[in-house]
Design a protein around this motif. Structure first.
Motif, PDB file in Angstrom:
ATOM      1  N   TYR A 104      32.067  10.580  12.260  1.00 50.63           N
ATOM      2  CA  TYR A 104      33.078  11.589  10.611  1.00 50.63           C
ATOM      3  C   TYR A 104      32.339  10.451   9.645  1.00 50.63           C
ATOM      4  N   SER A 105      31.867   9.395   9.741  1.00 50.94           N
ATOM      5  CA  SER A 105      31.412   7.984   9.217  1.00 50.94           C
ATOM      6  C   SER A 105      29.696   8.427   9.439  1.00 50.94           C
ATOM      7  N   GLN A 165      29.145  11.493   6.932  1.00 47.26           N
ATOM      8  CA  GLN A 165      29.012  11.443   5.442  1.00 47.26           C
ATOM      9  C   GLN A 165      27.904  10.157   4.999  1.00 47.26           C
ATOM     10  N   CYS A 166      27.812   9.336   5.479  1.00 43.98           N
ATOM     11  CA  CYS A 166      26.554   8.512   4.837  1.00 43.98           C
ATOM     12  C   CYS A 166      25.128   9.064   4.943  1.00 43.98           C
ATOM     13  N   ASP A 195      31.810   8.634   1.039  1.00 45.35           N
ATOM     14  CA  ASP A 195      32.374   9.872   0.647  1.00 45.35           C
ATOM     15  C   ASP A 195      32.124   9.716  -0.943  1.00 45.35           C
ATOM     16  N   THR A 242      37.805  12.760  -1.358  1.00 46.20           N
ATOM     17  CA  THR A 242      38.260  11.851  -0.673  1.00 46.20           C
ATOM     18  C   THR A 242      40.418  12.704  -0.090  1.00 46.20           C
ATOM     19  N   LYS A 268      37.190  16.927   4.140  1.00 46.90           N
ATOM     20  CA  LYS A 268      36.424  16.320   4.854  1.00 46.90           C
ATOM     21  C   LYS A 268      37.603  15.867   6.320  1.00 46.90           C
ATOM     22  N   VAL A 299      26.943  19.188  -0.888  1.00 45.53           N
ATOM     23  CA  VAL A 299      26.806  19.440   0.862  1.00 45.53           C
ATOM     24  C   VAL A 299      25.807  20.178   1.487  1.00 45.53           C
TER      25      VAL A 299
END
Length: 368
Positions: free
Chosen positions: A80-81, A84-85, A167, A298, A321, A351
């Motif tokens: 999940y992280s 986004q990174c 994000d 967010t 997200k 995106v």
């Protein structure tokens, strides 16, 4: 230059010596933080009103000042992280050298304590998480501790730092918005120190000044002098841990507790921020990108097919997200229906552009 941790060619003996040297000041700092926190919670600190903790003196680095800022974001190694990174780093690279940008280098401060599969894609510096159980399941508490370690151990060329988050998407070239000892920050409508004065006073006593000295901010996005962040970060750790261990504070601040901790820690050091509403937007509430600099995605964006917002109810069209907790979204997401605000359209297009151009993007099924 920020160096990635690549230890394959270093002798084990040398690694042990380096690790001991690097960790000594950090260990002492965390020990001090925990000792103060324990004293505070046990009642021994009833007369102790100064929660300021200092960074070890050997961290200070003096040099010629410049306006370039280093982009730093804390992250985990969870899928999940990671996705986004990857998107965030794509847009950093695209905006870095654009006219009007003061961006310097980039670091993902990875607080998993170990390498992950993005080490070769994104400049990364590995730090340790808090000792097990200290975050009480609130993983964001690792953020201030990650910054303490990174500032202590890394070689950072720029004199300023942008604290960012995975994000975030850069939508316009971002100049250095700070002014010397006054960092630049985004004012959050839900950070209201004056509404929680009795709680804030536990950490920001009256002799320090009025509660209005505590800015309505979190740590991100903030552009700040590196030397100031070195001063604030240890106190930020200390205040965060104290707040989490206090049931009244934990209940009052909830998921934004660490943001309040940064605001309080800054005030304790006499640091006031320049509040820039144009720093970023947060769809679906902010409707236009305009001349703002960051999209912070967010919140979920839910709409019916006529373009009406259905926030709190899953829409016929949506981008959230949290639909992609187990892995990245697919390429070529569907665009919003007519009537949806430009900010949401720009978000989805951003995106899509990133995922279309990032090599090896491997989508997974949505886990709604």
């Amino acid at each position: 230059m920020i160096e990635r941790k690549n230890m394959g060619r270093v002798s084990p003996f040398l690694l042990v010596l380096l690790a001991l040297g690097f960790s000594f000041a950090t260990y002492n700092l965390l020990t001090l933080v925990i000792r103060y926190k324990t004293s505070f919670n046990s009642g021994e600190g009833a007369g102790f009103s100064d929660p300021v903790i200092a960074m070890p003196q050997n961290v200070r680095k003096l040099g010629k000042s410049n306006l370039k800022y280093h982009v730093a974001l804390t992250a985990t190694d969870a899928p999940y992280s990671q996705w986004q990174c990857r998107i965030m780093y794509y847009w950093y690279k695209k905006m870095k050298d654009a006219p009007g940008s003061d961006m310097g280098k980039f670091t993902r401060v990875l607080h998993s304590g170990k390498a992950d599969n993005l080490m070769d894609e994104i400049p990364t510096f590995i730090v340790d998480p808090l000792p097990e159980g200290l975050d009480r399941g609130y993983i964001v508490l690792n953020r201030p501790w990650a910054f303490v370690q990174w500032l202590e151990k890394a070689t950072i060329e720029e004199d300023y730092i942008l604290m960012a988050e995975p994000d975030h998407i850069f939508v316009n070239p971002l100049p250095n918005l700070s002014n010397g000892d006054n960092p630049a920050a985004f004012p959050f409508f839900y950070i209201k120190p004056t509404d929680h004065e009795s709680v804030v006073r536990k950490y920001y006593p009256k002799d320090k000044g009025p509660v209005t000295d505590v800015d309505p901010i979190g740590n991100s996005p903030v552009i700040i002098k590196k030397t100031l962040l070195e001063e604030i970060s240890p106190t930020w750790v200390n205040v965060s841990l104290r707040m989490k261990d206090d049931p009244e504070t934990d209940k009052a601040f909830g998921w934004v507790l660490e943001m309040y901790a940064y605001a309080v820690a800054s005030a304790l050091h006499g640091v006031r921020h320049i509040l820039r509403k144009d720093f970023m937007i947060q769809p679906p509430w902010d409707l236009e990108v305009g001349k703002t600099f960051i999209i912070h995605y967010t919140y979920g964006c839910d709409y019916d097919l006529t373009g009406k917002l259905t926030y709190g109810k899953i829409g016929e069209w949506r981008f959230d997200k949290r639909s992609y907790l187990r892995g990245p979204p697919p390429r070529n997401l569907s665009l919003p229906p007519p009537g949806v605000p430009e900010s949401v359209v720009r978000l989805v297009k951003s995106v899509n552009e990133a995922t279309a151009n990032i090599p090896g993007w491997e989508p997974t099924e949505s886990n709604n």
